[in-house]
Design an enzyme around this catalytic site. Structure first.
Site, short mmCIF file in Angstrom:
data_model
loop_
_atom_site.label_atom_id
_atom_site.label_comp_id
_atom_site.label_asym_id
_atom_site.label_seq_id
_atom_site.Cartn_x
_atom_site.Cartn_y
_atom_site.Cartn_z
N ASP A 91 23.08 32.26 47.64
CA ASP A 91 23.29 32.41 46.19
C ASP A 91 24.72 32.02 45.86
OD1 ASP A 91 24.07 34.86 47.60
OD2 ASP A 91 24.60 35.63 45.63
N ASP A 122 31.43 28.06 48.75
CA ASP A 122 31.02 29.46 48.78
C ASP A 122 29.59 29.60 48.27
OD1 ASP A 122 30.97 32.22 48.82
OD2 ASP A 122 32.22 32.45 47.06
N GLU A 153 24.39 37.97 47.51
CA GLU A 153 25.68 38.51 47.92
C GLU A 153 26.67 38.56 46.77
OE1 GLU A 153 29.84 38.38 49.44
OE2 GLU A 153 28.79 36.91 48.23
N GLU A 154 26.63 37.55 45.90
CA GLU A 154 27.67 37.42 44.88
C GLU A 154 27.60 38.50 43.80
OE1 GLU A 154 30.13 35.70 45.15
OE2 GLU A 154 29.76 33.79 46.14
N GLU A 158 25.72 45.91 47.85
CA GLU A 158 25.18 46.33 49.14
C GLU A 158 23.67 46.52 49.11
OE1 GLU A 158 27.65 49.73 49.92
OE2 GLU A 158 29.21 48.49 50.82
N HIS A 418 34.52 30.52 43.11
CA HIS A 418 34.34 31.37 41.93
C HIS A 418 35.03 30.76 40.69
CE1 HIS A 418 33.33 35.40 44.12
NE2 HIS A 418 32.92 34.35 44.81
#
Length: 446
Positions: A91, A122, A153-154, A158, A418
């Protein structure tokens, strides 16, 4: 395989590696609320196909509760050989304002040996680092291999962690390679030994039932936007240090960037001072940092002469490796409630957290990585910290305390992760793929 054979195989496959990175990065796999889910699932399918092409005998998508699927792959270890877990995520961050990009964010564009586009660094460079390194061995891997590529993840913090805790044997390994960091500069090899954790939440300030004419009511009616700005400004002192009680400055023992290097990399305008105190390594890798990353208020182009009844901000807190993200959020929220002016109504929600990480001095796997990286880059790596968080890392550390966790990758400090105009240097990607393949071979040696 000999080191020379590995280097030749990686170099020969680079055109294919770059083309596949382009195709993967063209998929807008933004796993944030409000974005379409179909491209995220398409990226998962593409990653599954890529991992099948490496010769791994077991490849499958696995469901993750309240998230997008992860892709898992596995090859058993030869007798007496260790097992390595390879991690990345498919992602990406939202592209933001297209006008800020020099090339279309989801049309990967090659310029002067660098590939531009959202996610090319990334972390789809991490995905391709694993794929290209594994292909070198044509299905005859020198060590046991496990691969986990996650899909949120982004944004989600968790969510994969609960999956890991419920399925410990699935990901159990002797060493873990996390391909979601990079070097301070292209060609300057480094291993990330420290990660700050992360917490983020949305704050809403409400004062009125509806907007009011600023001429008739301004000066007496409480403005939600003004209150929000006062609260956000209160988070830092005049030097830019965090004012929240209980969030002290930390120290990082390794070497950080010089001010000149940092100003150049960050694009700080001439005459504008850096903020905070302590060394740059302390500020970037070992201390708390609070950033307002978004505001929901009327835009300048759509502004009307009105006192605002509601305003919202997205607040992100970076947490030192030893800090607890949830405790940190509680401290920041309590502080914001205390500084809220005029009795405004304040609410908090949409919380995400990610734990930090601090590596130990290293063992057999780190020594193998040092040898591999020195050969690939021509000089030994140094230890660096990173300001971002990778939520899965701390969970793996707790779940498998004997495993060595190694963080490196192709995301150098100029990669604009980002941010608009994200890019990956293809020569750096080649060196990282070579490092990973050499590392797998080195780790298998007695």
């Amino acid at each position: 395989m000999t080191p020379e054979q590995i280097e030749s195989a990686v170099a020969a496959a680079m055109p294919q590696t770059v083309e596949e990175l382009k195709r993967l990065a063209a998929i807008p796999s933004v796993a944030f609320p409000g974005h379409p889910e179909e491209p995220v699932h398409a990226a998962a399918a593409a990653v599954e196909e890529l991992l099948r092409s490496t010769g791994l005998p077991r490849v499958q998508r696995v469901p993750v509760d309240n998230s997008f699927p992860a892709v898992f792959a596995e090859a058993p270890a030869p007798p007496g050989a260790p097992t390595v877990l390879l991690y990345a995520h498919y992602d990406v961050q939202p592209a933001g304002d297209p006008a800020s990009w020099r090339t279309p964010p989801f049309e990967p564009t090659l310029i002067d040996g660098k590939l531009y586009g959202r996610g090319v660094a990334d972390d789809k460079s991490g995905v391709m680092s694993h794929v290209a390194a594994l292909r070198v061995f044509q299905g005859r891997f020198p060590v046991g291999v496990k691969v986990i590529i996650e899909g949120q993840e982004e944004y989600a913090g968790e969510r994969l962690e609960a999956f890991v805790e419920r399925n410990p044997d699935l990901l159990r390994a002797d060493a873990v390679v996390v391909a979601d960091t990079g070097n301070p500069r292209v060609g300057d090899p480094a291993v990330t030994t420290s990660l700050r954790g992360m917490a983020a939440f949305t704050m809403e300030v409400r004062t009125l039932r509806e907007p009011l004419h600023s001429g008739s009511f301004g000066g007496a009616a409480p403005d939600a936007l003004a209150a929000l700005m006062r609260m956000c400004a209160a988070l830092h002192d005049e030097n830019g240090d965090v004012r929240v009680p209980g969030l002290p400055r930390g120290s990082f023992l390794g070497q950080g960037p010089t001010e000149e290097e940092f100003r150049k990399t960050a694009g700080v305008a001439d005459g504008v001072s850096l903020v905070g105190s302590g060394s740059l390594a302390d500020r970037l890798w070992a201390s708390y940092a609070i950033t307002v990353t978004g505001l929901d208020v009327p835009s300048v182009s759509g502004a009307v002469n009105a006192v605002q009844p509601v305003a919202r901000a997205r607040v992100t807190v970076r947490v030192p490796p030893a800090g607890d993200p949830k405790t940190t959020v509680n401290a920041v929220v309590e502080f914001l409630q205390q500084v809220a002016p005029w009795g405004v109504r304040v609410s908090f929600g949409d919380l995400t957290v990610g734990s930090g990480f601090q590596a130990d001095s290293g063992g057999t796997a780190r020594a193998a990585l040092n040898r591999a990286m020195e050969r690939a880059f021509g000089r030994p790596p140094r230890d660096v910290g990173a300001g971002g968080s990778i939520p899965l890392v701390n969970t793996l550390l707790k779940q498998f305390p004997a495993a060595e966790i190694l963080l490196f990758g192709a995301e150098d400090e100029d990669a604009a992760c980002h941010a608009p105009n994200e890019r990956v240097d293809l020569e750096e990607l080649r060196r990282v793929v070579t490092t990973e393949a050499l590392f797998l071979q080195e780790l298998a040696q007695p």
